[in-house]
Design a protein around this motif. Structure first.
Motif, mmCIF file in Angstrom:
data_model
loop_
_atom_site.group_PDB
_atom_site.id
_atom_site.type_symbol
_atom_site.label_atom_id
_atom_site.label_comp_id
_atom_site.label_asym_id
_atom_site.label_seq_id
_atom_site.Cartn_x
_atom_site.Cartn_y
_atom_site.Cartn_z
ATOM 1 N N GLY A 166 -6.866 -13.562 5.024
ATOM 2 C CA GLY A 166 -8.163 -12.821 5.215
ATOM 3 C C GLY A 166 -8.101 -11.326 5.489
ATOM 4 O O GLY A 166 -8.817 -10.432 5.929
ATOM 5 N N LEU A 167 -6.862 -10.693 4.865
ATOM 6 C CA LEU A 167 -6.678 -9.250 4.918
ATOM 7 C C LEU A 167 -7.669 -8.588 4.021
ATOM 8 O O LEU A 167 -7.404 -8.882 2.841
ATOM 9 C CB LEU A 167 -5.217 -9.031 5.032
ATOM 10 N N LEU A 168 -7.848 -7.433 4.308
ATOM 11 C CA LEU A 168 -8.510 -6.378 3.429
ATOM 12 C C LEU A 168 -7.812 -5.058 3.075
ATOM 13 O O LEU A 168 -8.198 -4.346 2.386
ATOM 14 C CB LEU A 168 -10.070 -5.962 4.213
ATOM 15 N N GLY A 169 -6.450 -5.254 3.779
ATOM 16 C CA GLY A 169 -5.650 -3.806 3.405
ATOM 17 C C GLY A 169 -4.423 -3.884 4.210
ATOM 18 O O GLY A 169 -4.262 -4.795 4.984
ATOM 19 N N ARG A 170 -3.583 -2.901 3.800
ATOM 20 C CA ARG A 170 -2.388 -2.987 4.833
ATOM 21 C C ARG A 170 -1.443 -4.017 4.541
ATOM 22 O O ARG A 170 -0.920 -4.541 5.673
ATOM 23 C CB ARG A 170 -2.513 -2.362 5.978
ATOM 24 N N ILE A 171 -1.539 -4.786 3.627
ATOM 25 C CA ILE A 171 -0.904 -6.007 3.437
ATOM 26 C C ILE A 171 0.681 -6.162 3.513
ATOM 27 O O ILE A 171 1.291 -6.670 4.208
ATOM 28 C CB ILE A 171 -1.241 -6.817 2.184
ATOM 29 N N TRP A 172 1.243 -4.696 3.275
ATOM 30 C CA TRP A 172 2.748 -4.628 3.423
ATOM 31 C C TRP A 172 3.070 -4.631 4.821
ATOM 32 O O TRP A 172 4.490 -4.602 5.085
ATOM 33 C CB TRP A 172 3.108 -3.318 2.711
#
Length: 253
Positions: A166-172
């Motif tokens: 459920g991430l919307l960013g900064r996956i790294w």
């Protein structure tokens, strides 16, 4: 050794073969891509333009815009890569099987001698391994994960379960422990393989151990991308402990 003697003994640098890589603007896994790359291959990496939206279906559509991919491919051609890879999972599955085919067409029309995408590479890998049922683990919000399920369904691959962070960013920023946890959560006995989506997730070191634990192939976005790109060049990726890499064969001409 005198300078003239040293220069007489130097014959390098060794000739290099090239892979062009079109990546989304936020890719932070460049080093991971290199880990699958043989010493005689160089990666030429460029990025799509920044878009000020979170990791949603909208963003996946924007970073796979055909004009942007065409331009990025053109930017890679001067060093003469043998293949260009669009290294983004969501961008290559967001518009279904037809959208993925369009991306490879766009890259070839831009001048790429051969073209692969992350999602197309996944389908190719599943075919080589003879897999028709998978479990998938993603960092995405639900509707992006649903697009992946639909894309695989178009290729007659059944998704027996899917779990997203459920991430919307900064996956790294996701670490190995979080990836392992979501894989364990997603795995089911009737899944013939596991797929970990997103080229911004780190996976190289955990693929082999997870395959031993789960007793099935574990495929990841960066792995299949590099495997497919190198396969078009007749080269194996560097990761002999990974089942997909061990299954290397050269595609028919």
């Amino acid at each position: 050794m005198a300078p003239e003697d040293f220069m007489g003994s130097v014959s390098g640098p060794a000739p290099q073969r090239g892979v062009g890589v079109v990546a989304p603007f936020d890719l932070a896994m460049d080093r991971e891509l290199w880990r699958w790359t043989p010493e005689n291959v160089t990666l030429y990496v460029t990025r799509t333009a920044f878009v000020p939206v979170p990791m949603t279906v909208e963003m996946a559509s924007l970073i796979s815009d055909e004009a942007a991919v065409h331009s990025a491919t053109r930017d890679l051609l001067s060093p003469e890569p043998e293949v260009v890879a669009y290294a983004c999972a969501s961008g290559s599955f967001v518009d279904g099987a037809a959208g993925e085919r369009n991306l490879t067409t766009v890259m070839r029309e831009a001048g790429a001698p051969a073209a692969v995408t992350t999602s197309g590479a996944l389908v190719e890998a599943l075919e080589v391994l003879g897999v028709r049922r998978v479990a998938i683990a993603t960092p995405y919000v639900e509707n992006v994960t649903e697009r992946l399920v639909g894309f695989l369904g178009e290729h007659d691959v059944e998704v027996v379960t899917s779990v997203g962070l459920g991430l919307l960013g900064r996956i790294w920023k996701v670490d190995y422990r979080q990836v392992v946890d979501i894989v364990r959560s997603a795995d089911r006995p009737d899944a013939e393989a596991m797929f970990i989506s997103c080229t911004n997730l780190p996976t190289y070191d955990i693929i082999g151990p997870l395959e031993q634990e789960l007793g099935k192939p574990v495929l990841t976005a960066n792995q299949v991308t590099m495997w497919a790109a190198l396969r078009t060049m007749g080269l194996p990726a560097v990761a002999p402990q990974q089942r997909l890499v061990r299954a290397f064969d050269v595609p028919a001409a």
